[in-house]
Scaffold this active site. Structure first.
Site, short mmCIF file in Angstrom:
data_model
loop_
_atom_site.label_atom_id
_atom_site.label_comp_id
_atom_site.label_asym_id
_atom_site.label_seq_id
_atom_site.Cartn_x
_atom_site.Cartn_y
_atom_site.Cartn_z
N CYS A 21 40.69 -75.68 -83.52
CA CYS A 21 41.36 -74.53 -84.12
C CYS A 21 41.95 -74.85 -85.48
O CYS A 21 42.05 -76.00 -85.89
CB CYS A 21 42.48 -74.07 -83.20
SG CYS A 21 41.90 -73.80 -81.52
N GLY A 48 37.39 -72.23 -86.50
CA GLY A 48 37.32 -71.43 -85.28
C GLY A 48 37.06 -69.98 -85.60
O GLY A 48 37.76 -69.40 -86.43
N ASN A 122 46.44 -76.61 -82.29
CA ASN A 122 45.11 -77.18 -82.50
C ASN A 122 45.07 -78.52 -81.80
O ASN A 122 45.91 -79.38 -82.08
CB ASN A 122 44.84 -77.36 -84.00
CG ASN A 122 43.57 -78.16 -84.29
OD1 ASN A 122 43.48 -78.82 -85.32
ND2 ASN A 122 42.58 -78.11 -83.43
N GLY A 123 44.09 -78.69 -80.92
CA GLY A 123 43.96 -79.96 -80.23
C GLY A 123 43.62 -79.75 -78.78
O GLY A 123 43.21 -78.67 -78.37
N TYR A 262 32.55 -84.18 -90.29
CA TYR A 262 31.99 -82.83 -90.18
C TYR A 262 33.00 -81.70 -90.27
O TYR A 262 32.74 -80.68 -90.92
CB TYR A 262 31.27 -82.72 -88.83
CG TYR A 262 30.85 -81.33 -88.44
CD1 TYR A 262 29.72 -80.74 -89.00
CD2 TYR A 262 31.58 -80.59 -87.51
CE1 TYR A 262 29.34 -79.45 -88.65
CE2 TYR A 262 31.20 -79.31 -87.14
CZ TYR A 262 30.08 -78.75 -87.72
OH TYR A 262 29.70 -77.48 -87.37
P1 AMP Z 1 23.01 -80.65 -82.44
O1 AMP Z 1 22.57 -82.07 -82.64
O2 AMP Z 1 21.86 -79.70 -82.27
O3 AMP Z 1 24.00 -80.52 -81.33
O4 AMP Z 1 23.74 -80.15 -83.75
C1 AMP Z 1 24.26 -81.05 -84.63
C2 AMP Z 1 24.56 -80.35 -85.92
O5 AMP Z 1 25.65 -79.45 -85.70
C3 AMP Z 1 24.97 -81.32 -86.98
O6 AMP Z 1 24.03 -81.24 -88.00
C4 AMP Z 1 26.33 -80.87 -87.46
O7 AMP Z 1 26.27 -80.39 -88.77
C5 AMP Z 1 26.72 -79.78 -86.55
N1 AMP Z 1 27.84 -80.22 -85.70
C6 AMP Z 1 28.38 -81.42 -85.63
N2 AMP Z 1 29.39 -81.46 -84.76
C7 AMP Z 1 29.51 -80.24 -84.29
C8 AMP Z 1 30.40 -79.66 -83.36
N3 AMP Z 1 31.38 -80.31 -82.79
N4 AMP Z 1 30.20 -78.40 -83.11
C9 AMP Z 1 29.23 -77.73 -83.70
N5 AMP Z 1 28.39 -78.21 -84.57
C10 AMP Z 1 28.51 -79.46 -84.87
#
Ligand code: AMP
Length: 482
Positions: A21, A48, A122-123, A262
């Protein structure tokens, strides 16, 4: 006997929540604080997209509004106009399960012996079941999240001031919590003693202050970043000015590395380090660790762009745009199931064929979690005429779930937890695959290894895995949550 959380859950037990969040708080007497908090939240929308809310204190009472949806859909002029006061807090939340219901939208407004308060978190707590069991029998839980349990724990804690109550709760709460708390005439910002999730503070105008998950929110409304709130620190802002208190609970520093990889926006500064520059350095280090004979470098938009530019700078290869992202489609992880996630990728990216046709392409991405997105991207690039596709990832393999606030996947779902790098490369359909070494990742942040929680990369967590309320079942190799 105190009731357990599941007995009171509004939704069926086992329907787990995942949230990561954004929170913000503003103290600015005489200003339109609801509007300022709204724009602060707007800058935190990436943290979020499930629900959003604001609460405002006018010296006597608290008014609030929260709803499911994006910030632009949740608020309009009429609602903002109604939320009048000198202090405000805001929250934006996502969940990835059926728990995306309005009762979990924040800020929560609660009662206490010190009067009403609003709460934005958040957390992810890792001992929420334990905290729920400590609550008196007559306490009703209206939501199904660990956040509400923390709010109730604070409300019922001993102490004649809010700072004392927060400190008492900090002695028993485990896990990640960066919180904005509002009373009718004051705002409080505090971080758990591990400092897992970010929270920073800045000045607004002559005598105002603003708190936010990320510094980009401060810049958006013209506030000036001062510093991070420290782990275990409680900031109090009221008519007497700004004060800081520290809990006596001292824990090893555990800032979430995934914020750098990320989650945070590239225009944010975290612990004095620009997220953009950290990602740029990750890309440069990746080029040194995993060079490849290629023609162009592209990045998967948006989070990997600084890394892609860094890779190109270090390797001497040209950086070009290879994929255009439709920015109006939410992050793929919002989709609740695998099928929708994979469809999301097709909706999300379009190739620039002219930059790809006949080229040997280095594709920089920030992470591979489930491995659902990447093969789609590889196919897109090949369909667009790329001759070779070399994947370079600005993080090490993600081999463990997160219990502290990042929604990733279960252990079974994590591709790197189950396959070797050559196997992953084959599964993704790439010509080569290189992950950044953990030492280079840490170096790119300008900080030390012991400053971080690297749990998703090495399995070492600052606190025990989450219980069922932490929305993660320790015995079922949890789904994670943010
Ligand atoms: P996937 O390997 O299909 O689960 O998606 C990975 C991609 O989603 C990566 O390229 C990231 O840019 C993005 N990503 C990384 N961590 C997250 C996360 N916690 N939630 C959603 N997307 C993520």
């Amino acid at each position: 006997m105190a009731r357990t959380y599941d007995e009171q859950a509004v939704q069926p037990a086992g329907d787990v929540l995942h949230e990561a969040c954004g929170v913000t708080a503003i103290y600015a007497p005489g200003e339109d604080v609801a509007r300022l908090a709204y724009f602060g939240l707007y800058a935190l929308q990436h943290r979020g997209q499930e629900s959003a809310g604001l609460a405002v204190g006018n010296g006597v009472a608290i008014d609030s509004h929260r709803e499911m949806g994006l910030i632009t859909g949740v608020f309009d002029e009429e609602i903002l106009g109604r939320l009048r006061g000198d202090v405000a807090i805001g929250h934006t939340r996502y969940s990835t399960s059926g728990s995306s219901v309005v009762c979990n939208a924040q800020p929560f407004v609660e009662e206490s012996n010190l009067g009403p308060f609003a709460f934005a978190h958040n957390g992810n707590l890792t001992n929420a079941d334990e905290l729920a069991a400590r609550l008196p029998d007559d306490v009703r839980l209206a939501a199904t999240s660990d956040s509400e349990i923390l709010a109730k724990t604070i409300a019922l804690a001993t102490g004649g001031t809010w700072a004392e109550k927060i400190k008492a709760a900090m002695r028993v709460a485990e896990g990640a919590y960066s919180v904005a708390l509002l009373t009718p005439d004051a705002v409080y910002g505090f971080r758990d003693p591990w400092g897992v999730r970010p929270l920073c503070i800045g000045t607004y105008g002559d005598r105002g202050y603003m708190i936010a998950s990320e510094s980009c929110a401060l810049a958006t409304v013209g506030a000036h970043y001062l510093r991070e709130i420290s782990a275990g620190e409680i900031i109090v802002i009221d008519g007497r000015g700004i004060r800081t208190e520290h809990t006596e609970v001292v824990k090893p520093a555990s800032l979430c590395m995934f914020e750098y990889i990320y989650f945070a926006r590239p225009d944010s500064v975290l612990s004095g380090r620009s997220i953009y520059m950290a990602r740029y350095e990750m890309g440069r280090a990746l080029a040194r660790e995993h060079p490849v004979d290629a023609d162009v470098v592209i990045a998967v938009p948006d989070s990997a762009i600084p890394g892609g530019i860094g890779y190109a700078a270090e390797s001497g290869l040209p950086y070009v745009e290879g994929l255009i992202k439709n920015r109006y489609i939410g992050r793929t992880f919002i989709s609740p199931d695998k099928k929708m996630r994979s469809q999301g990728v097709h909706l999300k990216f379009n190739p620039i064929v002219e930059n790809l046709r006949g080229q040997r392409v280095v594709v920089v991405d920030d992470s591979i979690v489930r491995g659902t997105t990447t093969p789609r991207i590889v196919s897109l690039l090949r369909d667009a005429g790329a001759r070779e596709v070399h994947l370079r990832i600005t993080s090490p393999p993600i081999v463990h779930p997160c219990y502290l606030g990042v929604d990733m996947a279960t252990h079974e779902e994590l591709i790197a937890a189950n396959l070797t790098v050559p196997q992953i490369c084959e599964r993704l359909g790439a010509d080569s695959l290189g992950y950044l070494h953990i030492d280079s990742l840490v170096a790119s942040t300008g900080r030390e290894r012991h400053d971080f929680c690297l749990g998703c990369l090495n399995g070492k967590y600052p606190s025990r895995p989450a219980d069922s309320h932490g929305n993660v079942q320790a015995d079922r190799q949890p789904a994670l949550k943010a």
